[in-house]
Write a protein that holds these residues in place. Structure first.
Motif, PDB file in Angstrom:
ATOM      1  N   MET A  82      37.367  53.424  42.398  1.00 12.00           N
ATOM      2  CA  MET A  82      36.425  52.486  41.813  1.00 12.00           C
ATOM      3  C   MET A  82      36.118  51.378  42.821  1.00 12.00           C
ATOM      4  O   MET A  82      37.026  50.798  43.416  1.00 12.00           O
ATOM      5  CB  MET A  82      37.026  51.869  40.548  1.00 12.00           C
ATOM      6  CG  MET A  82      36.064  51.002  39.782  1.00 12.00           C
ATOM      7  SD  MET A  82      36.755  50.452  38.203  1.00 12.00           S
ATOM      8  CE  MET A  82      37.499  48.913  38.696  1.00 12.00           C
ATOM      9  N   THR A  83      34.854  51.117  43.037  1.00 11.47           N
ATOM     10  CA  THR A  83      34.486  50.079  43.995  1.00 11.47           C
ATOM     11  C   THR A  83      34.695  48.696  43.383  1.00 11.47           C
ATOM     12  O   THR A  83      34.579  48.509  42.178  1.00 11.47           O
ATOM     13  CB  THR A  83      33.017  50.224  44.443  1.00 11.47           C
ATOM     14  OG1 THR A  83      32.178  50.122  43.301  1.00 11.47           O
ATOM     15  CG2 THR A  83      32.794  51.555  45.134  1.00 11.47           C
ATOM     16  N   LYS A  84      34.995  47.745  44.259  1.00  8.10           N
ATOM     17  CA  LYS A  84      35.230  46.373  43.818  1.00  8.10           C
ATOM     18  C   LYS A  84      34.322  45.413  44.566  1.00  8.10           C
ATOM     19  O   LYS A  84      33.869  45.675  45.678  1.00  8.10           O
ATOM     20  CB  LYS A  84      36.689  45.979  44.077  1.00  8.10           C
ATOM     21  CG  LYS A  84      37.689  46.602  43.136  1.00  8.10           C
ATOM     22  CD  LYS A  84      39.081  46.019  43.388  1.00  8.10           C
ATOM     23  CE  LYS A  84      40.116  46.618  42.454  1.00  8.10           C
ATOM     24  NZ  LYS A  84      41.463  46.088  42.727  1.00  8.10           N
ATOM     25  N   LYS A  85      34.098  44.259  43.927  1.00  5.55           N
ATOM     26  CA  LYS A  85      33.401  43.149  44.571  1.00  5.55           C
ATOM     27  C   LYS A  85      34.499  42.238  45.133  1.00  5.55           C
ATOM     28  O   LYS A  85      35.318  41.715  44.373  1.00  5.55           O
ATOM     29  CB  LYS A  85      32.528  42.410  43.562  1.00  5.55           C
ATOM     30  CG  LYS A  85      31.393  43.270  43.009  1.00  5.55           C
ATOM     31  CD  LYS A  85      30.548  42.521  42.003  1.00  5.55           C
ATOM     32  CE  LYS A  85      31.314  42.271  40.720  1.00  5.55           C
ATOM     33  NZ  LYS A  85      30.477  41.675  39.650  1.00  5.55           N
ATOM     34  N   ILE A  86      34.501  42.070  46.450  1.00  2.68           N
ATOM     35  CA  ILE A  86      35.604  41.376  47.113  1.00  2.68           C
ATOM     36  C   ILE A  86      35.106  40.159  47.887  1.00  2.68           C
ATOM     37  O   ILE A  86      34.182  40.258  48.692  1.00  2.68           O
ATOM     38  CB  ILE A  86      36.346  42.326  48.077  1.00  2.68           C
ATOM     39  CG1 ILE A  86      36.809  43.587  47.336  1.00  2.68           C
ATOM     40  CG2 ILE A  86      37.531  41.616  48.732  1.00  2.68           C
ATOM     41  CD1 ILE A  86      37.395  44.651  48.260  1.00  2.68           C
ATOM     42  N   LEU A  87      35.742  39.031  47.637  1.00  7.03           N
ATOM     43  CA  LEU A  87      35.519  37.821  48.427  1.00  7.03           C
ATOM     44  C   LEU A  87      36.645  37.717  49.434  1.00  7.03           C
ATOM     45  O   LEU A  87      37.828  37.726  49.062  1.00  7.03           O
ATOM     46  CB  LEU A  87      35.524  36.584  47.527  1.00  7.03           C
ATOM     47  CG  LEU A  87      35.581  35.232  48.248  1.00  7.03           C
ATOM     48  CD1 LEU A  87      34.264  34.962  48.955  1.00  7.03           C
ATOM     49  CD2 LEU A  87      35.901  34.110  47.291  1.00  7.03           C
TER      50      LEU A  87
END
Length: 196
Positions: free
Chosen positions: A1-6
């Motif tokens: 699952m792709t994530k939004k990463i800071l």
């Protein structure tokens, strides 16, 4: 699952091990298909002083702080690198948290819990801290009770709802041999590929 990463480099120097670690993480995470947004404290210009502002009259955010806060709200996972200096994080990184973690966007003072603490507004996010130091992990735990980890996990990130926070520690970090650094970069790249 792709994530939004800071990904945040919290070292104020133009070049540092912390910067190399965040770059390795971001490159690997991007290659693995994750959506990555990067911030580098050394390139961010803002007034670190919270000043006379209070919860009802916060100092207006500079554009770079508003962008950081918007990306923090957007992210599923936060990755931060920081050196351990005098038992704490660098002053500019602390200034970033002082200024950007504001009421109404990161915590809600109108809805305190039974202990009187404001309601966190950034729930559902996780964090990974890449901590560089000269203090070995065992001594950090035995002599200092992992104080820096408690501050970051509970009093900064946890306060606004970001948890759990996991740590990867790299020590001794002042003059590491190239082979050691390459191993650390590979370790971090593996984390980035897994968004861990």
């Amino acid at each position: 699952m792709t994530k939004k990463i800071l990904v945040l480099n919290g070292h104020p120097g133009q070049t540092s091990l912390s910067k190399s670690l965040t770059k390795a993480y971001a490159v690997a995470a991007t290659k693995a298909g994750h959506d990555v947004r990067q911030h580098d404290i050394s390139e961010m210009e803002f007034d670190m002083d919270y000043g006379q502002g209070g919860y009802k009259a916060t100092k207006p955010l500079e554009p770079v702080l508003d962008t950081f806060l918007t990306d923090l709200e957007w992210a599923d996972h936060i990755v931060m690198s920081t050196p351990l200096w005098w038992g704490a994080i660098p002053a500019k990184l602390k200034g970033l948290f002082d200024r950007a973690l504001i009421p109404g966007r990161t915590f809600d003072t109108r809805n305190p819990n039974f202990m009187g603490l404001p309601a966190p507004m950034l729930k559902g996010k996780t964090a990974r801290v890449l901590l560089t130091s000269d203090t070995p992990p065992l001594l950090l735990r035995l002599f200092y009770s992992n104080a820096i980890k408690k501050i970051i996990s509970r009093q900064i990130l946890g306060f606004v709802g970001i948890k759990p926070t996991k740590y990867s520690q790299f020590a001794p970090a002042t003059h590491p041999k190239d082979k050691k650094v390459q191993g650390w970069l590979k370790q971090v790249a593996d984390l980035g590929a897994r968004a861990a």
